[in-house]
Design an enzyme around this catalytic site. Structure first.
Site: not given
Ligand code: PA5
Length: 453
Positions: A290, A311, A425
């Site tokens: 990310e 392996h 999403k």
């Molecule tokens: O890094 C990020 O923003 C995402 O991976 C969030 O952590 C994940 O989508 C969960 O989001 P939230 O904490 O708003 O439910």
């Protein structure tokens, strides 16, 4: 106290000393951006001084809540996904017995911490509901936005179970919400029902949030030492605040990644020789993926568990496409070391290992693999973890957080946003029929139909 350190000796064939030195000016510049708040995403750098500047009152409240959960619950169901899940998961795995989940409660000495809401698998939720069974339990729902579908669905299921078991009033006392301080559906619900709430600071994104209540509450409930975790991170905060590429191992790691990436090494495998580091890799993959994967660039994060995967896809690493970097998380001192027993008849031919320990053999395997993969054209770095303590884990967390932030800036991206996470999403909301997303749903259904025809 032994430190987390970087061994780059297996990079010699791939990166010249002068190349590292040439990175110094750039590293100085991006370090300024990070620390002076002049870089992209500068409103998300709250993690930088978190280990020394965290909210002490809230920390005390976390410990108090953990004690209550330990006293009234056999199970804590932690509900969250991505940055609201992976940190706690890896810490619980790292800090406890390998068979923690199967241990008797008296040996575990703490409630069983289980995780939900990190997929939409109904089999998983069904099986977890069965596992919780009639046991006393509490819920920690974690979501910064408070609107993420996966945890929201799981929360409904476990909340119903909690209310069915205890009635509404007591159920509300067993729900702990970790969320934004003001926004989002979860915050509204927590306020309306009086859940004990913990705050995810505005200036800390999901993948940087393990040292906030997101990670701290589940870790504390599991019996992990969160004082030591923060102390390790605080040491790292102090020691890694130095741009010198000769002495700062986290910055060295970032600089090497950048040099290698520009030479065409576009996939990095984080590797371990310890099953309880498997989820550290999952946490790291989110941090790297990310933070770095945007604007059509970035190193692809992958992982391997050794010696197991030697392996299976060891063949690929040795001789497949030459775009791999390996970063080994090498544990220097495991909690336990088992001696290889002697046998009189030596029918298995293993006599030459009698009296040696398994960790000794594991380390030989690591050294053999580094040499073989190096010969095969794979640059390897090793991040040494001195032991399996919470202090070391805290240090390692901060090490990678700061290294990956610097890596992002070196590669010219904002390491703190994740615009790409939204795409699926929005589509999912459309297909699920969420109000406000109908048009997207119609468009998707139409294009799926066309593809079928
Ligand atoms: O890094 C990020 O923003 C995402 O991976 C969030 O952590 C994940 O989508 C969960 O989001 P939230 O904490 O708003 O439910």
């Amino acid at each position: 106290m032994a430190k987390v350190s970087l061994d780059s000796s297996a990079l010699k064939r791939f990166v010249g000393k002068h190349e590292l030195a040439q990175m110094q000016t750039m590293v100085n510049a991006v370090d300024k951006d990070l620390r002076n708040g002049t870089g992209a995403g500068n409103d998300f750098t709250g993690w930088l001084h978190l280990p020394t500047q965290y909210d002490k009152d809230e920390f005390a409240r976390i410990k108090k809540a953990a004690k209550k959960i330990q006293s009234d619950s056999q199970v804590l169901v932690v509900i969250g996904i991505g940055g609201s899940y992976l940190g706690a998961r890896m810490a619980v795995d790292f800090l406890h017995n390998t068979f923690y989940e199967a241990q008797d409660a008296k040996d575990r000495k703490a409630p069983l911490v289980v995780f939900a809401g990190n997929s939409i698998s109904s089999t998983y939720v069904h099986d977890l509901v069965q596992l919780v069974g009639d046991k006393d339990f509490s819920i920690n729902i974690i979501s910064k936005s408070g609107t993420t579908t996966e945890p929201s669905i799981a929360f409904r299921v476990f909340k119903k179970k909690l209310i069915d078991k205890y009635g509404l009033e007591e159920a509300n006392k067993r729900i702990y919400a970790t969320t934004d301080k003001a926004r989002g559906a979860l915050k509204k619900e927590a306020d309306a029902n009086g859940y004990e709430s913990f705050i995810i600071p505005d200036n800390i994104g999901g993948r940087y949030s393990v040292l906030t209540p997101v990670g701290l509450l589940p870790i504390a409930v599991s019996g992990g030492d969160i004082d030591q975790l923060m102390a390790g991170a605080a040491d790292a905060e102090k020691e890694l605040d130095n741009t010198d590429l000769n002495t700062n191992p986290a910055y060295q790691y970032a600089a090497y990644r950048n040099i290698l990436y520009r030479k065409g090494y576009t996939t990095e495998l984080i590797e371990n020789y310890e099953p309880n580091l498997k989820n550290f890799a999952e946490w790291w993959k989110q941090l790297v993926g990310e933070s770095g994967g945007k604007d059509n660039k970035g190193i692809f994060p992958a992982s391997a568990n050794f010696t197991t995967d030697l392996h299976s896809f060891g063949q690929y690493i040795q001789e497949g496409r030459r775009n791999l970097i390996e970063t080994v998380l090498k544990l220097d001192k495991p909690n336990y070391d088992v001696e290889i027993p002697a046998e009189d008849d030596n029918l298995d031919g293993l006599g030459y290992l009698e009296g040696k320990t398994m960790d000794w053999a594991n380390t030989k395997a690591y050294q053999a693999v580094v040499a073989a993969h190096n010969d095969g054209g794979v640059p390897v770095m090793s991040v040494h973890l001195p032991d399996e303590t919470a202090h070391t884990l805290g240090y390692a967390i901060y090490f990678f957080e700061v290294a990956i932030a610097i890596s992002g800036y070196l590669n010219g991206v904002n390491p703190f946003n994740q615009p790409g996470v939204e795409a699926y999403k929005v589509n999912m909301f459309g297909l699920l029929g969420k109000p406000g997303f109908e048009e997207i749903g119609d468009k998707l259904r139409k294009s799926m139909k066309e593809n079928e025809d």
